[in-house]
Design a protein around this motif. Structure first.
Motif, PDB file in Angstrom:
ATOM      1  N   PRO A 118      89.044 -71.226 -55.744  1.00 12.17           N
ATOM      2  CA  PRO A 118      90.229 -70.436 -55.383  1.00 12.17           C
ATOM      3  C   PRO A 118      89.814 -69.204 -54.574  1.00 12.17           C
ATOM      4  CG  PRO A 118      90.204 -70.950 -57.731  1.00 12.17           C
ATOM      5  CD  PRO A 118      88.890 -71.378 -57.177  1.00 12.17           C
ATOM      6  N   ASP A 119      90.635 -68.845 -53.595  1.00 15.35           N
ATOM      7  CA  ASP A 119      90.310 -67.689 -52.744  1.00 15.35           C
ATOM      8  C   ASP A 119      90.290 -66.377 -53.515  1.00 15.35           C
ATOM      9  OD1 ASP A 119      89.987 -69.201 -50.465  1.00 15.35           O
ATOM     10  OD2 ASP A 119      92.108 -69.043 -49.889  1.00 15.35           O
ATOM     11  N   SER A 120      91.114 -66.284 -54.545  1.00 13.53           N
ATOM     12  CA  SER A 120      91.182 -65.036 -55.300  1.00 13.53           C
ATOM     13  C   SER A 120      89.913 -64.784 -56.117  1.00 13.53           C
ATOM     14  CB  SER A 120      92.398 -65.050 -56.234  1.00 13.53           C
ATOM     15  OG  SER A 120      92.271 -66.110 -57.161  1.00 13.53           O
ATOM     16  N   SER A 121      89.158 -65.829 -56.402  1.00 11.04           N
ATOM     17  CA  SER A 121      87.931 -65.659 -57.191  1.00 11.04           C
ATOM     18  C   SER A 121      86.789 -66.462 -56.574  1.00 11.04           C
ATOM     19  CB  SER A 121      88.182 -66.085 -58.635  1.00 11.04           C
ATOM     20  OG  SER A 121      88.632 -67.422 -58.659  1.00 11.04           O
ATOM     21  N   ARG A 122      86.560 -66.227 -55.313  1.00 10.08           N
ATOM     22  CA  ARG A 122      85.573 -66.991 -54.559  1.00 10.08           C
ATOM     23  C   ARG A 122      84.161 -66.823 -55.121  1.00 10.08           C
ATOM     24  NH1 ARG A 122      85.689 -65.482 -48.531  1.00 10.08           N
ATOM     25  NH2 ARG A 122      85.499 -63.506 -49.580  1.00 10.08           N
ATOM     26  N   TYR A 123      83.740 -65.628 -55.442  1.00 11.89           N
ATOM     27  CA  TYR A 123      82.369 -65.391 -55.916  1.00 11.89           C
ATOM     28  C   TYR A 123      82.163 -65.921 -57.335  1.00 11.89           C
ATOM     29  CZ  TYR A 123      82.175 -62.514 -51.770  1.00 11.89           C
ATOM     30  OH  TYR A 123      82.231 -62.082 -50.474  1.00 11.89           O
ATOM     31  N   THR A 124      83.157 -65.730 -58.176  1.00 11.71           N
ATOM     32  CA  THR A 124      83.079 -66.273 -59.540  1.00 11.71           C
ATOM     33  C   THR A 124      83.026 -67.792 -59.480  1.00 11.71           C
ATOM     34  OG1 THR A 124      84.351 -64.388 -60.351  1.00 11.71           O
ATOM     35  CG2 THR A 124      84.184 -66.307 -61.795  1.00 11.71           C
ATOM     36  N   GLY A 125      83.883 -68.362 -58.654  1.00 16.25           N
ATOM     37  CA  GLY A 125      83.903 -69.812 -58.497  1.00 16.25           C
ATOM     38  C   GLY A 125      82.597 -70.356 -57.956  1.00 16.25           C
ATOM     39  N   GLN A 126      82.002 -69.658 -57.025  1.00 18.12           N
ATOM     40  CA  GLN A 126      80.733 -70.113 -56.450  1.00 18.12           C
ATOM     41  C   GLN A 126      79.604 -70.043 -57.469  1.00 18.12           C
ATOM     42  OE1 GLN A 126      80.854 -71.466 -53.374  1.00 18.12           O
ATOM     43  NE2 GLN A 126      78.853 -72.225 -53.932  1.00 18.12           N
ATOM     44  N   LEU A 127      79.611 -68.999 -58.287  1.00 16.88           N
ATOM     45  CA  LEU A 127      78.614 -68.887 -59.352  1.00 16.88           C
ATOM     46  C   LEU A 127      78.728 -70.066 -60.321  1.00 16.88           C
ATOM     47  CD1 LEU A 127      76.499 -67.131 -61.023  1.00 16.88           C
ATOM     48  CD2 LEU A 127      78.515 -66.330 -62.272  1.00 16.88           C
ATOM     49  N   LEU A 128      79.941 -70.338 -60.759  1.00 22.21           N
ATOM     50  CA  LEU A 128      80.154 -71.455 -61.685  1.00 22.21           C
ATOM     51  C   LEU A 128      79.810 -72.792 -61.026  1.00 22.21           C
ATOM     52  CD1 LEU A 128      83.534 -70.304 -63.249  1.00 22.21           C
ATOM     53  CD2 LEU A 128      81.312 -70.362 -64.382  1.00 22.21           C
ATOM     54  N   LEU A 129      80.255 -72.966 -59.796  1.00 19.41           N
ATOM     55  CA  LEU A 129      80.026 -74.233 -59.097  1.00 19.41           C
ATOM     56  C   LEU A 129      78.540 -74.491 -58.840  1.00 19.41           C
ATOM     57  CD1 LEU A 129      81.670 -76.567 -58.094  1.00 19.41           C
ATOM     58  CD2 LEU A 129      81.873 -75.434 -55.895  1.00 19.41           C
ATOM     59  N   ASN A 130      77.775 -73.452 -58.588  1.00 20.18           N
ATOM     60  CA  ASN A 130      76.328 -73.630 -58.407  1.00 20.18           C
ATOM     61  C   ASN A 130      75.671 -74.164 -59.674  1.00 20.18           C
ATOM     62  OD1 ASN A 130      76.421 -72.743 -55.771  1.00 20.18           O
ATOM     63  ND2 ASN A 130      75.760 -70.668 -56.246  1.00 20.18           N
ATOM     64  N   HIS A 131      76.038 -73.607 -60.814  1.00 16.38           N
ATOM     65  CA  HIS A 131      75.464 -74.067 -62.079  1.00 16.38           C
ATOM     66  C   HIS A 131      75.949 -75.474 -62.436  1.00 16.38           C
ATOM     67  CE1 HIS A 131      73.209 -70.588 -63.593  1.00 16.38           C
ATOM     68  NE2 HIS A 131      74.028 -69.892 -62.833  1.00 16.38           N
ATOM     69  N   ILE A 132      77.222 -75.752 -62.178  1.00 10.86           N
ATOM     70  CA  ILE A 132      77.767 -77.079 -62.468  1.00 10.86           C
ATOM     71  C   ILE A 132      77.117 -78.128 -61.566  1.00 10.86           C
ATOM     72  CG2 ILE A 132      79.863 -78.488 -62.379  1.00 10.86           C
ATOM     73  CD1 ILE A 132      81.391 -75.902 -63.229  1.00 10.86           C
ATOM     74  N   SER A 133      76.914 -77.810 -60.300  1.00 10.80           N
ATOM     75  CA  SER A 133      76.254 -78.744 -59.373  1.00 10.80           C
ATOM     76  C   SER A 133      74.815 -79.010 -59.783  1.00 10.80           C
ATOM     77  CB  SER A 133      76.294 -78.183 -57.947  1.00 10.80           C
ATOM     78  OG  SER A 133      77.606 -78.076 -57.496  1.00 10.80           O
ATOM     79  N   ALA A 134      74.135 -77.987 -60.272  1.00 14.24           N
ATOM     80  CA  ALA A 134      72.768 -78.178 -60.755  1.00 14.24           C
ATOM     81  C   ALA A 134      72.733 -79.097 -61.957  1.00 14.24           C
ATOM     82  CB  ALA A 134      72.139 -76.827 -61.079  1.00 14.24           C
TER      83      ALA A 134
END
Length: 142
Positions: A118-134
């Motif tokens: 989501p655009d409103s929480s781009r950095y939080t989302g990217q942090l979570l998505l990096n760990h989930i992708s790993a």
């Protein structure tokens, strides 16, 4: 025309070598047949993930929480966030709603490749998505 008996002389060593060679060839043929037969069945039953529960620890400030993913052979079955303290929830109010949005997309698509934050929480989302992708990469069959 004389009819004399014809004898064939076989030496014992030649006979032994011939039997050993024939046995070796038969064993080799059986081995190769089984080897190639098994490799064909493995390709048809190849799975996407190694089944299990995979976790990743994320630290934010002095607190940490855990992301847990559950896989079977071809699907992502569950994605949860555990041990989120009240201080983390207060300091990062978009953490849980962003995680829920990402979780819906991942479980729907069975992959992290097409997930958008989501655009409103781009950095939080990217942090979570990096760990989930790993976690997904560690569960994939290579």
């Amino acid at each position: 025309m004389s009819k004399s008996p014809k004898f064939m002389v076989l030496h014992l060593m030649e006979l032994i070598y011939s039997v050993i060679l024939i046995a070796f060839v038969i064993i080799l043929i059986v081995f190769l047949f089984n080897y190639f037969k098994k490799s064909d069945t493995k390709k048809s039953k190849e799975s996407m993930y190694i089944p299990g529960v995979y976790t990743s620890q994320i630290s934010l400030g002095n607190s940490s929480f855990e992301i847990k993913m559950v896989f079977d052979e071809n699907h992502i079955n569950d994605l949860t966030i555990n041990n989120v303290s009240d201080s983390v929830s207060a300091m990062y109010p978009l953490l849980l709603p962003t995680f829920d949005e990402i979780t819906k997309q991942i479980l729907k698509n069975n992959s992290t490749e097409t997930v958008s934050c989501p655009d409103s929480s781009r950095y939080t989302g990217q942090l979570l998505l990096n760990h989930i992708s790993a976690l997904e990469e560690s569960a994939k069959n290579h």
